[in-house]
Design a protein around this motif. Structure first.
Motif, mmCIF file in Angstrom:
data_model
loop_
_atom_site.group_PDB
_atom_site.id
_atom_site.type_symbol
_atom_site.label_atom_id
_atom_site.label_comp_id
_atom_site.label_asym_id
_atom_site.label_seq_id
_atom_site.Cartn_x
_atom_site.Cartn_y
_atom_site.Cartn_z
ATOM 1 N N SER A 239 0.874 -1.065 0.029
ATOM 2 C CA SER A 239 0.072 0.090 0.067
ATOM 3 C C SER A 239 0.725 1.328 0.146
ATOM 4 O O SER A 239 1.997 1.171 0.459
ATOM 5 N N PHE A 240 0.233 2.212 -0.390
ATOM 6 C CA PHE A 240 1.192 3.515 -0.514
ATOM 7 C C PHE A 240 0.729 4.635 0.575
ATOM 8 O O PHE A 240 -0.322 5.265 0.374
ATOM 9 N N MET A 241 1.595 4.440 1.255
ATOM 10 C CA MET A 241 1.616 5.681 2.255
ATOM 11 C C MET A 241 2.846 6.162 2.823
ATOM 12 O O MET A 241 3.811 5.265 3.211
ATOM 13 N N HIS A 320 6.149 -4.048 6.503
ATOM 14 C CA HIS A 320 6.675 -4.835 5.525
ATOM 15 C C HIS A 320 5.484 -4.526 4.332
ATOM 16 O O HIS A 320 5.498 -5.114 3.078
ATOM 17 N N LEU A 321 4.337 -3.944 4.672
ATOM 18 C CA LEU A 321 2.991 -3.766 3.606
ATOM 19 C C LEU A 321 2.906 -2.357 3.142
ATOM 20 O O LEU A 321 2.039 -1.885 2.606
ATOM 21 N N LEU A 322 3.989 -1.404 3.487
ATOM 22 C CA LEU A 322 3.940 -0.001 3.222
ATOM 23 C C LEU A 322 4.968 0.129 2.257
ATOM 24 O O LEU A 322 6.110 -0.540 2.295
ATOM 25 N N ASN A 365 9.661 -3.738 -5.802
ATOM 26 C CA ASN A 365 11.105 -3.731 -5.651
ATOM 27 C C ASN A 365 11.766 -3.527 -7.055
ATOM 28 O O ASN A 365 12.981 -4.024 -7.151
ATOM 29 N N LYS A 366 11.064 -3.039 -7.842
ATOM 30 C CA LYS A 366 11.621 -2.471 -9.422
ATOM 31 C C LYS A 366 11.674 -1.156 -9.403
ATOM 32 O O LYS A 366 10.542 -0.658 -8.826
#
Length: 396
Positions: A239-241, A320-322, A365-366
């Motif tokens: 997720s994007f925070m 790990h989810l951010l 991760n890219k």
């Protein structure tokens, strides 16, 4: 002679076979009385039934015929079981048709966190993006968003939190028609702002098909077409925070030691208010009762809670989810407490060319070139040039 005759008769009587009275005993009087009583009662009951049938008789044409009724039941069971089951499931999963409700925040948050624990859905679920607009009042850029959403029904939901005194007048044909949730006053930099964001998340969680939740303002615009945005969110593993450790006065300098032990200085984070989270994190935010009191009581201006509460709380629980970045582009180069606002004179192809030439960022991760899919802040005067350039520059 006579005596002989008499003797002969007596002898004849003696020689005759004896009479067996035991085989022909008369019926006892008591048994006979009981038998007659039952006979009379039975006859009387039969007569009563005959008269009752005549008295309560109904025309046959209004009496349903048993075989036809039984046939209909079995026919429905064979052919309609699946449709009935799906109909019952639909009443459970269908989102509310009217966003107005009488729930207070405590009731709302409790209801919104009743999440299923099994990941596999027993129905065909099309994941949707919940676009949550946190606005003061009108949505001046609504026509641009209307153009963005057109043709993508069933893959998005819209929720608007505005000042409770504001009454929108969108036409019934608008995607924003009746999409306002029950709202309360939200003050910039205060906990009421986070309350409004949680309120948006909670209302959006009622729709079981909402999988991604994007917080926007009335000054936000989409930078890509809907398909690009949908693919960007659905393919991301995080997720994007924004969440980073700022050692300066506007980061760690806002920390209050009274937040220990729930939040330590080393755990204190800062990030953009404008986020995108998946359903799991949306529930985490709404259900929080551990960190909320600490931020409510000990992060007050000049500690702007909307920049710290969610980034810190989620980094402590699920780092790990951010992705630790936002999807909403803003320009802070002019300095001050607020980002730059762009009006009609600013909007041209050159403006977007510079915007899209940002530094590459990590995605699953890219490194990729597309870092933002939304942008702010845009004034109402920017609407006309945005509509003119949208098909050429923004892709819709």
């Amino acid at each position: 002679m006579q005596s002989k005759l008499m003797a002969s008769m007596e002898e004849g009587n003696d020689s005759a076979p004896p009479y067996r009275t035991s085989q022909f005993k008369p019926m006892p009087l008591r048994v006979l009385q009981i038998f007659l009583m039952f006979l009379i009662v039975g006859l009387g009951f039969s007569i009563i039934c005959m008269y009752a049938m005549k008295f309560f008789a109904v025309d046959r044409q209004y009496i349903p015929v048993a075989p036809a009724t039984i046939h209909a039941c079995f026919h429905e069971t064979r052919t309609d079981t699946k449709s009935k089951r799906l109909e019952n499931m639909d009443t459970w999963i269908r989102p509310p048709s009217n966003l107005a409700h009488p729930l207070n925040d405590t009731e709302l948050f409790w209801r919104a966190t009743l999440a299923p624990r099994i990941k596999a859905y027993p129905f065909n679920r099309v994941p949707k993006i919940a676009f949550m607009f946190l606005a003061k009042g009108p949505l001046p850029l609504a026509p641009l968003w209307e153009k963005f959403f057109k043709g993508h029904e069933g893959r998005y939901s819209i929720y608007v939190h505005s000042h409770p005194a504001y009454h929108p007048d969108f036409p019934s044909s608008s995607v924003f028609y009746r999409r306002q949730i029950p709202s309360q006053v939200a003050q910039w930099g205060e906990m009421s702002m986070c309350d409004a964001e949680r309120r948006l998340l909670a209302n959006a969680l009622f729709d079981i098909s909402n999988e991604w939740f994007v917080l926007l303002s009335e000054a936000c615009i989409p930078l890509r077409n809907f398909n690009v945005v949908y693919r960007y969110l659905s393919k991301s593993k995080q997720s994007f925070m924004g969440s980073y450790d700022d050692p300066g006065p506007y980061g760690r300098g806002r920390y209050n030691e009274k937040m220990v032990p729930e939040v330590t200085l080393a755990q204190w984070r800062k990030g953009s208010q404008w986020f995108e989270v998946n359903r799991l994190l949306a529930v985490r935010i709404v259900e929080d009762t551990i960190y909320y009191p600490k931020f409510r009581d000990f992060c007050k201006p000049a500690c702007y809670v909307d920049e710290h509460y969610f980034p810190t709380m989620l980094t402590i629980n699920v780092p790990h989810l951010l992705a630790n970045r936002t999807l909403t582009w803003t320009d802070w180069s002019r300095g001050g407490a607020h980002p730059a606002t762009f009006g009609k004179p600013d909007i041209n192809e050159e403006f977007f060319k510079k915007l899209f030439e940002g530094e590459p960022c990590l995605y699953n991760n890219k490194q990729i070139g597309v870092c933002y899919v939304f942008a702010r802040k845009f004034a109402p005067s920017a609407l006309d040039p945005l509509l003119e350039l949208s098909s050429k520059v923004l892709g819709f």
